[in-house]
Design a protein around this motif. Structure first.
Motif, PDB file in Angstrom:
ATOM      1  N   ALA A 184      25.523   9.325 -48.819  1.00 35.41           N
ATOM      2  CA  ALA A 184      26.791   9.287 -48.606  1.00 35.41           C
ATOM      3  C   ALA A 184      26.888   9.042 -46.921  1.00 35.41           C
ATOM      4  CB  ALA A 184      27.432  10.540 -48.793  1.00 35.41           C
ATOM      5  N   CYS A 185      26.570   8.025 -46.610  1.00 32.59           N
ATOM      6  CA  CYS A 185      26.181   7.555 -45.177  1.00 32.59           C
ATOM      7  C   CYS A 185      27.494   6.936 -44.357  1.00 32.59           C
ATOM      8  CB  CYS A 185      25.266   6.462 -44.971  1.00 32.59           C
ATOM      9  SG  CYS A 185      25.842   4.848 -45.538  1.00 32.59           S
ATOM     10  N   GLY A 186      28.652   6.910 -45.301  1.00 33.16           N
ATOM     11  CA  GLY A 186      29.864   6.256 -44.538  1.00 33.16           C
ATOM     12  C   GLY A 186      29.920   5.037 -44.084  1.00 33.16           C
ATOM     13  N   SER A 187      30.170   4.855 -42.735  1.00 26.71           N
ATOM     14  CA  SER A 187      30.397   3.712 -41.801  1.00 26.71           C
ATOM     15  C   SER A 187      28.962   3.778 -40.949  1.00 26.71           C
ATOM     16  CB  SER A 187      31.499   3.631 -41.253  1.00 26.71           C
ATOM     17  OG  SER A 187      32.602   3.325 -42.025  1.00 26.71           O
ATOM     18  N   GLY A 188      28.022   4.419 -41.631  1.00 21.92           N
ATOM     19  CA  GLY A 188      26.483   4.312 -40.962  1.00 21.92           C
ATOM     20  C   GLY A 188      26.416   4.436 -39.579  1.00 21.92           C
TER      21      GLY A 188
ATOM     22  N   GLY B 211      16.165   3.276 -41.082  1.00 15.94           N
ATOM     23  CA  GLY B 211      16.596   3.883 -41.974  1.00 15.94           C
ATOM     24  C   GLY B 211      17.355   3.226 -43.111  1.00 15.94           C
ATOM     25  N   THR B 212      17.753   3.835 -44.060  1.00 17.93           N
ATOM     26  CA  THR B 212      18.365   3.395 -45.374  1.00 17.93           C
ATOM     27  C   THR B 212      19.656   4.365 -45.355  1.00 17.93           C
ATOM     28  OG1 THR B 212      16.695   2.340 -46.278  1.00 17.93           O
ATOM     29  CG2 THR B 212      18.581   2.943 -47.694  1.00 17.93           C
ATOM     30  N   GLY B 213      21.094   3.767 -45.543  1.00 23.67           N
ATOM     31  CA  GLY B 213      21.952   4.546 -45.736  1.00 23.67           C
ATOM     32  C   GLY B 213      22.569   3.816 -47.060  1.00 23.67           C
ATOM     33  N   VAL B 214      23.146   4.955 -48.111  1.00 23.51           N
ATOM     34  CA  VAL B 214      23.749   4.702 -49.252  1.00 23.51           C
ATOM     35  C   VAL B 214      25.022   5.438 -49.243  1.00 23.51           C
ATOM     36  CG1 VAL B 214      23.182   5.298 -51.741  1.00 23.51           C
ATOM     37  CG2 VAL B 214      21.527   4.902 -50.291  1.00 23.51           C
ATOM     38  N   ASP B 215      26.083   4.447 -49.890  1.00 22.43           N
ATOM     39  CA  ASP B 215      27.362   5.045 -49.921  1.00 22.43           C
ATOM     40  C   ASP B 215      28.022   4.312 -51.106  1.00 22.43           C
ATOM     41  OD1 ASP B 215      29.179   7.034 -48.053  1.00 22.43           O
ATOM     42  OD2 ASP B 215      30.508   5.738 -49.047  1.00 22.43           O
ATOM     43  N   LEU B 216      29.296   5.060 -51.714  1.00 18.89           N
ATOM     44  CA  LEU B 216      29.869   4.542 -52.859  1.00 18.89           C
ATOM     45  C   LEU B 216      30.901   3.707 -52.474  1.00 18.89           C
ATOM     46  CD1 LEU B 216      29.891   4.961 -55.934  1.00 18.89           C
ATOM     47  CD2 LEU B 216      31.392   6.790 -55.700  1.00 18.89           C
ATOM     48  N   SER B 217      31.527   3.793 -51.055  1.00 20.89           N
ATOM     49  CA  SER B 217      32.640   3.010 -50.846  1.00 20.89           C
ATOM     50  C   SER B 217      32.217   1.589 -50.293  1.00 20.89           C
ATOM     51  CB  SER B 217      33.104   3.659 -49.611  1.00 20.89           C
ATOM     52  OG  SER B 217      34.177   2.790 -48.965  1.00 20.89           O
TER      53      SER B 217
ATOM     54  N   ALA C  35      34.188  -0.324 -48.637  1.00 20.13           N
ATOM     55  CA  ALA C  35      34.661  -0.724 -47.448  1.00 20.13           C
ATOM     56  C   ALA C  35      33.682  -0.111 -46.323  1.00 20.13           C
ATOM     57  CB  ALA C  35      36.014  -0.215 -47.166  1.00 20.13           C
ATOM     58  N   PHE C  36      33.317   1.066 -46.484  1.00 21.71           N
ATOM     59  CA  PHE C  36      32.370   1.749 -45.381  1.00 21.71           C
ATOM     60  C   PHE C  36      31.017   1.240 -45.355  1.00 21.71           C
ATOM     61  CE2 PHE C  36      34.631   6.451 -46.482  1.00 21.71           C
ATOM     62  CZ  PHE C  36      35.937   5.598 -45.785  1.00 21.71           C
ATOM     63  N   ILE C  37      30.573   0.687 -46.636  1.00 24.09           N
ATOM     64  CA  ILE C  37      29.436   0.010 -46.495  1.00 24.09           C
ATOM     65  C   ILE C  37      29.425  -1.240 -45.689  1.00 24.09           C
ATOM     66  CG2 ILE C  37      27.567  -1.583 -47.908  1.00 24.09           C
ATOM     67  CD1 ILE C  37      26.843   1.741 -47.784  1.00 24.09           C
ATOM     68  N   ALA C  38      30.599  -1.961 -45.794  1.00 23.11           N
ATOM     69  CA  ALA C  38      30.739  -3.090 -44.984  1.00 23.11           C
ATOM     70  C   ALA C  38      30.987  -2.954 -43.761  1.00 23.11           C
ATOM     71  CB  ALA C  38      32.152  -4.027 -45.632  1.00 23.11           C
ATOM     72  N   GLY C  39      31.608  -1.751 -43.358  1.00 18.57           N
ATOM     73  CA  GLY C  39      31.641  -1.314 -41.903  1.00 18.57           C
ATOM     74  C   GLY C  39      30.610  -1.039 -41.217  1.00 18.57           C
ATOM     75  N   ALA C  40      29.323  -0.327 -42.122  1.00 16.80           N
ATOM     76  CA  ALA C  40      28.189   0.008 -41.553  1.00 16.80           C
ATOM     77  C   ALA C  40      27.472  -1.231 -41.478  1.00 16.80           C
ATOM     78  CB  ALA C  40      27.460   0.844 -42.684  1.00 16.80           C
ATOM     79  N   ARG C  41      27.464  -2.151 -42.122  1.00 16.90           N
ATOM     80  CA  ARG C  41      26.532  -3.293 -41.955  1.00 16.90           C
ATOM     81  C   ARG C  41      27.261  -4.212 -40.763  1.00 16.90           C
ATOM     82  NH1 ARG C  41      26.629  -4.848 -48.450  1.00 16.90           N
ATOM     83  NH2 ARG C  41      24.762  -3.610 -48.813  1.00 16.90           N
ATOM     84  N   ALA C  42      28.469  -4.228 -40.583  1.00 18.04           N
ATOM     85  CA  ALA C  42      29.169  -4.774 -39.215  1.00 18.04           C
ATOM     86  C   ALA C  42      28.444  -4.089 -37.969  1.00 18.04           C
ATOM     87  CB  ALA C  42      30.495  -4.688 -39.303  1.00 18.04           C
ATOM     88  N   ARG C  43      28.672  -2.619 -38.191  1.00 20.05           N
ATOM     89  CA  ARG C  43      28.055  -1.688 -37.237  1.00 20.05           C
ATOM     90  C   ARG C  43      26.559  -2.185 -36.720  1.00 20.05           C
ATOM     91  NH1 ARG C  43      29.820   0.387 -32.200  1.00 20.05           N
ATOM     92  NH2 ARG C  43      29.228   2.486 -32.146  1.00 20.05           N
ATOM     93  N   ALA C  44      25.785  -2.241 -37.686  1.00 19.93           N
ATOM     94  CA  ALA C  44      24.567  -2.819 -37.434  1.00 19.93           C
ATOM     95  C   ALA C  44      24.375  -4.090 -36.675  1.00 19.93           C
ATOM     96  CB  ALA C  44      23.712  -2.791 -38.750  1.00 19.93           C
TER      97      ALA C  44
ATOM     98  N   VAL D 289      23.022   0.575 -48.544  1.00 18.72           N
ATOM     99  CA  VAL D 289      22.939   0.072 -49.842  1.00 18.72           C
ATOM    100  C   VAL D 289      24.269   0.593 -50.422  1.00 18.72           C
ATOM    101  CG1 VAL D 289      21.995   0.764 -52.011  1.00 18.72           C
ATOM    102  CG2 VAL D 289      20.685   0.484 -50.139  1.00 18.72           C
ATOM    103  N   HIS D 290      25.179  -0.199 -51.412  1.00 16.37           N
ATOM    104  CA  HIS D 290      26.242   0.267 -51.894  1.00 16.37           C
ATOM    105  C   HIS D 290      25.929   0.705 -53.401  1.00 16.37           C
ATOM    106  CE1 HIS D 290      29.886  -0.645 -54.989  1.00 16.37           C
ATOM    107  NE2 HIS D 290      30.321   0.414 -53.903  1.00 16.37           N
ATOM    108  N   GLY D 291      26.109   2.147 -53.377  1.00 18.99           N
ATOM    109  CA  GLY D 291      25.775   2.796 -54.500  1.00 18.99           C
ATOM    110  C   GLY D 291      25.989   4.375 -54.531  1.00 18.99           C
ATOM    111  N   ASP D 292      25.850   4.889 -55.854  1.00 16.21           N
ATOM    112  CA  ASP D 292      25.853   6.238 -55.845  1.00 16.21           C
ATOM    113  C   ASP D 292      24.821   7.116 -55.269  1.00 16.21           C
ATOM    114  OD1 ASP D 292      26.776   9.026 -56.450  1.00 16.21           O
ATOM    115  OD2 ASP D 292      26.946   8.446 -58.717  1.00 16.21           O
ATOM    116  N   ALA D 293      25.308   8.034 -54.123  1.00 22.90           N
ATOM    117  CA  ALA D 293      24.114   8.745 -53.535  1.00 22.90           C
ATOM    118  C   ALA D 293      23.715   9.803 -54.385  1.00 22.90           C
ATOM    119  CB  ALA D 293      24.646   9.166 -52.372  1.00 22.90           C
ATOM    120  N   ALA D 294      24.353  10.281 -55.321  1.00 24.49           N
ATOM    121  CA  ALA D 294      24.148  11.298 -56.250  1.00 24.49           C
ATOM    122  C   ALA D 294      22.741  10.837 -57.208  1.00 24.49           C
ATOM    123  CB  ALA D 294      25.103  11.383 -57.258  1.00 24.49           C
TER     124      ALA D 294
END
Length: 248
Positions: A44-48, A62-68, A70-79, A91-96
């Motif tokens: 559930a990394c949010g915007s990374g 590292g690897t971040g996983v989040d269901l959103s 929009a947040f994953i797109a923001g994380a990739r842009a931040r990287a 990774v876009h997906g369910d962290a559970a």
């Protein structure tokens, strides 16, 4: 597969989707004394922001996983912005239930312990990805002040007084799970304000730019009630922190 859109509206400008601010997130990274090349998993990394800034500042991977989406797109842009695309992936997906392919040095879940149905289940989930001697990072709220009744607790967006523990009670819970608490960084009222108040501006700008949004009525109601609710209840009663744990 995504989170409800209202959450992405409220936190559309946020890089950190919890009450830690930039300085406290940096303090946490420095306090952990991470070695260059250390590996991390953030569920559930949010915007990374944690992975991206720690990759830049400490040389972790590292690897971040989040269901959103929009947040994953923001994380990739931040990287890309920080020049760390060779060190982190999102990774876009369910962290559970998500488990790393290889054991990591740091396994984290900051503010989303519902992925494990609470603190014990989240600690168990993180353990499944952790190398022996690694660090667990759990971000979780606690009662800064004991609420006088369930109505006050619900005004803090909790189900009732019994849903959270005090800070000593939360630390004792970690102990009961077989963990040593080896570090912690706590939000304060100012960092709570930065997290909450930024949502109000995001909400207002969405209303101004899209007055016919299907969520406009709900957004307008929140904009009228949330500042007072935050100041009267959340700011006073609710604490939040990130706790670094090591298994015994």
């Amino acid at each position: 597969m995504d989170i409800p859109r209202i959450f992405t509206i409220r936190e559309s400008s946020h890089r950190i989707h919890n009450p830690l601010d930039d300085a406290k997130l940096a303090t946490l990274g420095a306090a952990l004394r991470l070695d260059p090349g250390a590996s991390a998993l953030d569920l559930a990394c949010g915007s990374g922001e944690m992975l991206c800034t720690w990759a830049r500042d400490h040389g972790i991977t590292g690897t971040g996983v989040d269901l959103s989406t929009a947040f994953i797109a923001g994380a990739r842009a931040r990287a890309v912005e920080l020049g760390v695309t060779d060190r982190v992936r999102f990774v876009h997906g369910d962290a559970a239930g998500y488990v790393a392919d290889e054991p990591v040095d740091v396994a984290a879940c900051l503010g989303a312990t519902w992925i494990g149905d609470g603190v014990p289940g989240t600690v168990d989930l993180l353990r499944r990805s952790l190398r022996p001697g690694g660090l667990l990072l759990v971000g979780h709220p606690y009662w800064r002040l004991d609420p006088p009744d369930d109505d006050t607790a619900r005004a803090c967006l909790m189900g009732g007084r019994d849903e959270l523990r005090s800070l000593p009670g939360l630390l004792a819970e970690f102990d009961g799970l077989g963990c040593d608490v080896v570090e912690m960084v706590l939000a304060d009222q100012d960092s709570w304000d930065r997290y909450a108040a930024a949502q109000w501006l995001n909400t207002r700008r969405r209303l101004d730019e899209h007055p016919d949004d299907e969520l406009a009525e709900q957004l307008r109601a929140e904009l009228r009630t949330e500042p007072v609710r935050h100041a009267r209840y959340q700011r006073e009663y609710l604490g939040w922190g990130v706790f670094a744990l090591m298994d015994r």
